[in-house]
Scaffold this motif. Structure first.
Motif, PDB file in Angstrom:
ATOM      1  N   LEU A   4     -18.090   5.211 183.370  1.00 33.27           N
ATOM      2  CA  LEU A   4     -16.956   6.037 183.403  1.00 33.27           C
ATOM      3  C   LEU A   4     -16.194   6.233 182.037  1.00 33.27           C
ATOM      4  N   ASN A   5     -16.297   5.415 181.022  1.00 33.65           N
ATOM      5  CA  ASN A   5     -15.609   5.376 179.789  1.00 33.65           C
ATOM      6  C   ASN A   5     -16.702   6.130 178.749  1.00 33.65           C
ATOM      7  N   VAL A   6     -17.514   6.624 179.156  1.00 32.89           N
ATOM      8  CA  VAL A   6     -18.371   7.395 177.854  1.00 32.89           C
ATOM      9  C   VAL A   6     -17.554   8.817 177.944  1.00 32.89           C
ATOM     10  N   HIS A   7     -17.302   9.188 176.166  1.00 27.92           N
ATOM     11  CA  HIS A   7     -16.608  10.376 176.220  1.00 27.92           C
ATOM     12  C   HIS A   7     -17.432  11.637 176.609  1.00 27.92           C
ATOM     13  N   ALA A   8     -16.349  12.206 177.283  1.00 24.66           N
ATOM     14  CA  ALA A   8     -16.829  13.488 177.986  1.00 24.66           C
ATOM     15  C   ALA A   8     -17.612  14.377 177.234  1.00 24.66           C
ATOM     16  N   GLU A   9     -17.041  14.735 175.833  1.00 28.00           N
ATOM     17  CA  GLU A   9     -17.723  15.405 175.000  1.00 28.00           C
ATOM     18  C   GLU A   9     -18.994  15.105 174.514  1.00 28.00           C
ATOM     19  N   GLU A  10     -19.191  14.015 174.182  1.00 29.67           N
ATOM     20  CA  GLU A  10     -20.694  13.367 174.016  1.00 29.67           C
ATOM     21  C   GLU A  10     -21.353  13.446 174.953  1.00 29.67           C
ATOM     22  N   TYR A  11     -21.103  13.201 176.390  1.00 30.85           N
ATOM     23  CA  TYR A  11     -22.001  13.396 177.253  1.00 30.85           C
ATOM     24  C   TYR A  11     -22.178  15.112 177.601  1.00 30.85           C
ATOM     25  N   SER A  12     -21.229  15.695 177.361  1.00 31.63           N
ATOM     26  CA  SER A  12     -21.407  17.347 177.907  1.00 31.63           C
ATOM     27  C   SER A  12     -22.425  17.750 176.593  1.00 31.63           C
ATOM     28  N   SER A  13     -22.224  17.307 175.353  1.00 27.91           N
ATOM     29  CA  SER A  13     -23.390  17.831 174.163  1.00 27.91           C
ATOM     30  C   SER A  13     -24.521  17.384 174.533  1.00 27.91           C
TER      31      SER A  13
ATOM     32  N   SER B 268     -28.089  13.447 164.546  1.00 22.86           N
ATOM     33  CA  SER B 268     -27.325  14.781 164.519  1.00 22.86           C
ATOM     34  C   SER B 268     -26.298  14.794 165.422  1.00 22.86           C
ATOM     35  N   GLY B 269     -26.474  13.939 166.352  1.00 19.12           N
ATOM     36  CA  GLY B 269     -25.377  13.600 167.675  1.00 19.12           C
ATOM     37  C   GLY B 269     -25.843  12.614 168.336  1.00 19.12           C
ATOM     38  N   GLY B 270     -24.796  12.112 169.348  1.00 19.10           N
ATOM     39  CA  GLY B 270     -25.301  11.074 170.265  1.00 19.10           C
ATOM     40  C   GLY B 270     -24.081  10.741 171.294  1.00 19.10           C
ATOM     41  N   VAL B 271     -24.593   9.747 172.070  1.00 16.07           N
ATOM     42  CA  VAL B 271     -23.564   9.173 173.158  1.00 16.07           C
ATOM     43  C   VAL B 271     -23.509   7.774 172.945  1.00 16.07           C
ATOM     44  N   ARG B 272     -22.106   7.369 172.881  1.00 11.62           N
ATOM     45  CA  ARG B 272     -21.926   5.861 172.666  1.00 11.62           C
ATOM     46  C   ARG B 272     -21.572   5.489 174.171  1.00 11.62           C
ATOM     47  N   ILE B 273     -22.202   4.552 174.479  1.00  2.21           N
ATOM     48  CA  ILE B 273     -21.894   3.958 175.873  1.00  2.21           C
ATOM     49  C   ILE B 273     -21.344   2.661 175.296  1.00  2.21           C
ATOM     50  N   PRO B 274     -20.068   2.343 175.877  1.00  2.00           N
ATOM     51  CA  PRO B 274     -19.295   1.247 175.516  1.00  2.00           C
ATOM     52  C   PRO B 274     -19.634   0.116 176.437  1.00  2.00           C
TER      53      PRO B 274
ATOM     54  N   PHE C  87     -26.195  -2.280 178.717  1.00  2.00           N
ATOM     55  CA  PHE C  87     -26.591  -1.171 177.965  1.00  2.00           C
ATOM     56  C   PHE C  87     -27.703  -0.250 178.666  1.00  2.00           C
ATOM     57  N   ASP C  88     -28.742  -1.265 178.749  1.00  2.00           N
ATOM     58  CA  ASP C  88     -29.722  -0.472 179.385  1.00  2.00           C
ATOM     59  C   ASP C  88     -29.655   0.302 180.755  1.00  2.00           C
ATOM     60  N   GLN C  89     -29.027  -0.295 181.566  1.00  2.00           N
ATOM     61  CA  GLN C  89     -28.743  -0.052 182.962  1.00  2.00           C
ATOM     62  C   GLN C  89     -27.667   1.192 182.875  1.00  2.00           C
ATOM     63  N   ALA C  90     -26.697   1.217 182.155  1.00  2.00           N
ATOM     64  CA  ALA C  90     -25.743   2.093 181.931  1.00  2.00           C
ATOM     65  C   ALA C  90     -26.461   3.255 181.492  1.00  2.00           C
ATOM     66  N   ALA C  91     -27.483   3.297 180.161  1.00  2.00           N
ATOM     67  CA  ALA C  91     -27.931   4.236 179.697  1.00  2.00           C
ATOM     68  C   ALA C  91     -28.927   5.199 180.899  1.00  2.00           C
ATOM     69  N   HIS C  92     -29.311   4.391 181.610  1.00  2.00           N
ATOM     70  CA  HIS C  92     -30.411   4.718 182.726  1.00  2.00           C
ATOM     71  C   HIS C  92     -29.445   5.922 183.524  1.00  2.00           C
ATOM     72  N   LEU C  93     -28.442   5.256 184.014  1.00  2.00           N
ATOM     73  CA  LEU C  93     -27.540   5.875 184.967  1.00  2.00           C
ATOM     74  C   LEU C  93     -26.884   7.292 184.272  1.00  2.00           C
ATOM     75  N   ILE C  94     -26.743   7.184 183.185  1.00  2.00           N
ATOM     76  CA  ILE C  94     -25.827   8.318 182.329  1.00  2.00           C
ATOM     77  C   ILE C  94     -26.670   9.266 182.174  1.00  2.00           C
ATOM     78  N   LEU C  95     -27.890   8.816 181.653  1.00  2.00           N
ATOM     79  CA  LEU C  95     -29.118   9.761 181.348  1.00  2.00           C
ATOM     80  C   LEU C  95     -29.499  10.517 182.569  1.00  2.00           C
ATOM     81  N   ASP C  96     -30.003   9.814 183.561  1.00  2.00           N
ATOM     82  CA  ASP C  96     -30.271  10.583 184.802  1.00  2.00           C
ATOM     83  C   ASP C  96     -29.337  11.509 185.214  1.00  2.00           C
ATOM     84  N   ALA C  97     -27.718  11.208 185.268  1.00  2.00           N
ATOM     85  CA  ALA C  97     -26.993  12.122 185.633  1.00  2.00           C
ATOM     86  C   ALA C  97     -27.006  13.363 184.783  1.00  2.00           C
TER      87      ALA C  97
END
Length: 181
Positions: free
Chosen positions: A16-25, A121-127, A148-158
């Motif tokens: 829930l602390n991933v930047h919304a703009e990065e996620y949206s991109s 070119s761009g990215g998502v920073r997972i804290p 990191f790995d678990q959060a990446a899996h959840l965030i990218l699946d979403a």
């Protein structure tokens, strides 16, 4: 059960602390009609393969770097790189090669500085915490780069779920699932 509860609490805080703009991109990138290539080392590589598989189920053309059937990357393609540290030599070498070919390089990492590299070119920073346990990383009961790995899996699946065309059903995705099992 206490450990499960602690891990779930950590995942909620991190995701829930991933930047919304990065996620949206990233969601917008997934909506594009382009070929997608995925790479990562170790457990991050396993997560990259899992996400590549799910994106393929959504109807995209997807490859995993290093597989024998992966073609040459081209300037219209997208490379998604998973690297918790943002410093993994092979991931950075592959990123530079993709950039030289003209591809879009999108990194999923904990490292803000890695997202500023000229070939990214761009990215998502997972804290999330990594195996290096830098002072700016969150506390975790989990070893190495699990957080990191678990959060990446959840965030990218979403993100894949958010990128699906309106009305795309589970039944449509099942049609793309392997039937050779």
């Amino acid at each position: 059960m206490e450990t499960i509860a602690a891990v779930l609490e950590e995942m909620q805080k991190v995701c829930l602390n991933v930047h919304a703009e990065e996620y949206s991109s990233f969601v917008q990138l997934l909506k594009e009609d382009r070929r997608f290539f995925f790479t990562g080392e170790g457990r991050s590589g396993f997560v990259a393969k899992a996400i590549a598989m799910r994106l393929m189920h959504s109807g995209k053309t997807v490859y995993v770097v290093g597989e024998t059937t992966t073609p040459a990357i081209q300037e219209t393609d997208i490379l998604v790189v998973l690297s918790g540290s943002g410093k993994t030599a092979q991931a950075l070498n592959i990123s530079e090669s993709a950039n030289r070919a003209g591809a879009t390089v999108f990194m999923i990492t904990t490292n803000e500085e890695a997202l500023q590299l000229p070939f990214i070119s761009g990215g998502v920073r997972i804290p999330a915490a990594t195996k290096y346990r830098h002072t700016d990383e969150p506390e975790t009961i989990q070893p190495l780069g699990n957080q990191f790995d678990q959060a990446a899996h959840l965030i990218l699946d979403a993100a894949i779920i958010d990128s699906l065309a309106e009305g795309k059903t589970n039944e449509e995705l099942v049609k793309k699932h392997s039937n050779l099992e």
